[in-house]
Design an enzyme around this catalytic site. Structure first.
Site, short mmCIF file in Angstrom:
data_model
loop_
_atom_site.label_atom_id
_atom_site.label_comp_id
_atom_site.label_asym_id
_atom_site.label_seq_id
_atom_site.Cartn_x
_atom_site.Cartn_y
_atom_site.Cartn_z
CD1 TRP A 22 -52.74 108.06 7.33
CD2 TRP A 22 -52.29 107.59 5.19
NE1 TRP A 22 -52.44 106.71 7.24
CE2 TRP A 22 -52.17 106.40 5.94
CE3 TRP A 22 -52.05 107.55 3.81
CZ2 TRP A 22 -51.82 105.17 5.37
CZ3 TRP A 22 -51.70 106.33 3.24
CH2 TRP A 22 -51.59 105.15 4.01
CD GLU A 55 -56.64 109.37 7.15
OE1 GLU A 55 -56.09 109.92 6.19
OE2 GLU A 55 -57.48 108.45 7.03
CE LYS A 109 -54.27 102.10 7.79
NZ LYS A 109 -54.23 102.03 6.34
CG ASP A 164 -60.25 106.28 7.49
OD1 ASP A 164 -60.92 105.28 7.80
OD2 ASP A 164 -59.84 106.49 6.34
CG HIS A 215 -57.42 104.74 9.71
ND1 HIS A 215 -56.71 105.79 9.19
CD2 HIS A 215 -57.73 103.96 8.66
CE1 HIS A 215 -56.60 105.65 7.88
NE2 HIS A 215 -57.22 104.55 7.54
CG HIS A 223 -60.68 110.15 5.37
ND1 HIS A 223 -59.41 109.75 5.02
CD2 HIS A 223 -60.87 111.36 4.79
CE1 HIS A 223 -58.86 110.68 4.25
NE2 HIS A 223 -59.71 111.67 4.11
CG ASP A 246 -58.07 100.97 6.76
OD1 ASP A 246 -59.13 101.59 6.66
OD2 ASP A 246 -57.01 101.33 6.22
CG ASP A 291 -60.18 101.84 2.89
OD1 ASP A 291 -60.70 102.85 3.38
OD2 ASP A 291 -59.00 101.50 3.12
CG ASP A 310 -60.23 107.14 2.48
OD1 ASP A 310 -59.98 106.67 1.36
OD2 ASP A 310 -59.41 107.14 3.42
#
Ligand code: RNT
Ligand code: ZN
Length: 418
Positions: A184, A225, A227, A259, A262, A286, A294, A296, A326
């Site tokens: 990524w 990955e 995004k 993910d 994303h 993820h 995003d 997290d 993640d």
């Protein structure tokens, strides 16, 4: 009622709709989930002093953050004790451990810089996943790495990727478990670019060069990955969804990694999982919790998390989907963040395994959509908590929130003294 009596009652209730809870518990014990080291120190790592870059950000300043390899391992060990299920360790290259006075740049790192992590994983029977770190480094030029127009910059990061393939293979050989190696980058532009294809062509060629490093495809599973945007790269990312998906589809042995933070906010990865499973033998995830962006946040046992787990389980894809957590929240106790997130994904998997998937599919195929709705609602109030409790008991961890007492004590005795 005792815990066992409650479990027996729940088991009977589930059996009546065709669900074998004993089998669900047994299956969950065998499914590895990768735990990310970077929740423990706000994605800082040990190989640089600069800030976190690459379009990602941690917010919060909760005390007690791990600052050394020993502290990070100690904290992670504490969290691992409180989680049921099979774990894998997820490392970033920036977590290389150097000897006193030694420094090796990312293009030159070697397996020996991760030997302590290998011992940590082996002692706990865990495999290891790996990530080259294409951020938080002074060779990120104008926000770009593998897609940079500057050849020197690209070369440095390609060498980093190749070094990481060698390290991934070392992890797989040492632990006996294949290593998922995820690529990524935060490469992109804040404002409207004049050339969208150029960076992507360079990114493509750079990843191809990384993958030209020889490796055993049974031991190393490279992923790309995607995004949609990052902080400071709002207008364009080189590694967009279409780019990474097409890259993985056209390069044998390379997996797409999704993910769930994303994508555009109304897109759901639960719907993308079965789409990709139609074409890819294996995919990677993820698992995170995006709050408006995003962000997290710590994974919870919420609707979309449940839905993602269901798509893996009901499509019989537990052996085809590599699952990794993640997220990084610096605003709460970091060990608790690890524990809550891991336990939530375990709950989601167990919940999916306790869903009468065959029956529900049949209703759909027979176009009995009214009954399908009624059934799906009915299942929601089944005694899932009793099955979870039994699973935790069998795994030797507490089922209720009393595990937090342990963390509270650890915070007092260890974290606050740092
Ligand atoms: C960033 C990506 C990436 C990172 C980790 C640290 O948006 O999700 O996977 O979170 O590599
Ligand atoms: Zn991610």
């Amino acid at each position: 009622m005792t815990q066992q009596e409650r479990y027996m009652a729940a088991k009977e209730k589930y059996a009546a709709v065709g669900v074998d809870t004993d089998a669900a518990i047994a299956a969950l014990k065998e499914i590895p989930v990768s735990l990310h080291c970077w929740q423990g120190d706000d994605v800082t790592g040990f190989d640089h002093d600069g800030p976190l870059t690459g379009g990602i950000q941690t917010t919060g300043d909760y005390p007690g953050k791990a600052a050394t390899p020993e502290q990070l391992m100690q904290d992670m060990a504490k969290a691992l004790e409180l989680m049921p299920g099979k774990k894998k360790l997820n490392l970033h290259a920036s977590y290389a451990i150097f000897e006193e006075g030694e420094y090796v740049d990312r293009d030159k790192i070697e397996p020996k810089h991760f030997a302590k992590w290998v011992s940590f994983a082996k002692e706990r029977n865990m495999g290891i996943d790996f990530n080259p770190t294409f951020f938080s480094h002074d060779k990120v030029k104008d926000g770009l790495t593998l897609s940079s127009p500057d050849e020197e910059t690209r070369k440095f990061w390609i060498e980093h990727g190749k070094a990481c393939i060698r390290i991934s293979e070392y992890f797989a050989k040492e632990t006996g478990v294949p290593c998922v190696m995820n690529i990524w980058t935060g490469d992109g532009y804040k404002d409207i670019p004049a050339d969208r294809m150029g960076p992507r062509m360079r990114y493509k060629e750079s990843i191809e060069q990384i993958l030209s490093e020889p490796f055993d495809k049974n031991l190393v599973k490279p992923c790309v990955e995607s995004k949609v945007f990052g902080i400071g790269v709002e207008s364009y990312t080189a590694g967009s969804a279409e780019f990474t998906l097409s890259f993985a589809a056209s390069h044998e042995g390379c997996l797409p990694l999704m993910d769930n933070g994303h994508y555009h906010p109304t897109e759901v990865v639960s719907d993308k999982i079965p789409a990709l499973l139609c074409f890819f033998p294996e995919i990677a995830l993820h698992i995170t919790r995006p709050v408006r962006w995003d962000s997290d946040h710590v994974v919870l046992f919420d609707d979309e998390t449940k839905e993602m787990a269901k798509e893996i389980v009901r499509n019989d894809a537990l052996g085809r989907v590599y699952m990794a957590l993640d997220y990084f929240d610096a605003g709460i106790n970091r060990i608790s963040a690890w524990t809550v997130g891991f336990r939530s994904w375990q709950k989601a998997l167990l919940n999916a395994l306790c869903t009468p998937n065959q029956e529900l599919k049949k209703l759909q195929d027979e176009n009995r959509m009214t009954e399908l709705m009624v059934w799906q609602e009915e299942i929601k109030t089944f005694p899932f908590g009793d099955v979870w409790e039994e699973y935790c008991r069998q795994c030797g961890v507490t089922a209720d929130k009393s595990w937090f007492e342990d963390i509270r004590r650890y915070e007092e005795e260890v974290l606050l003294k740092r």
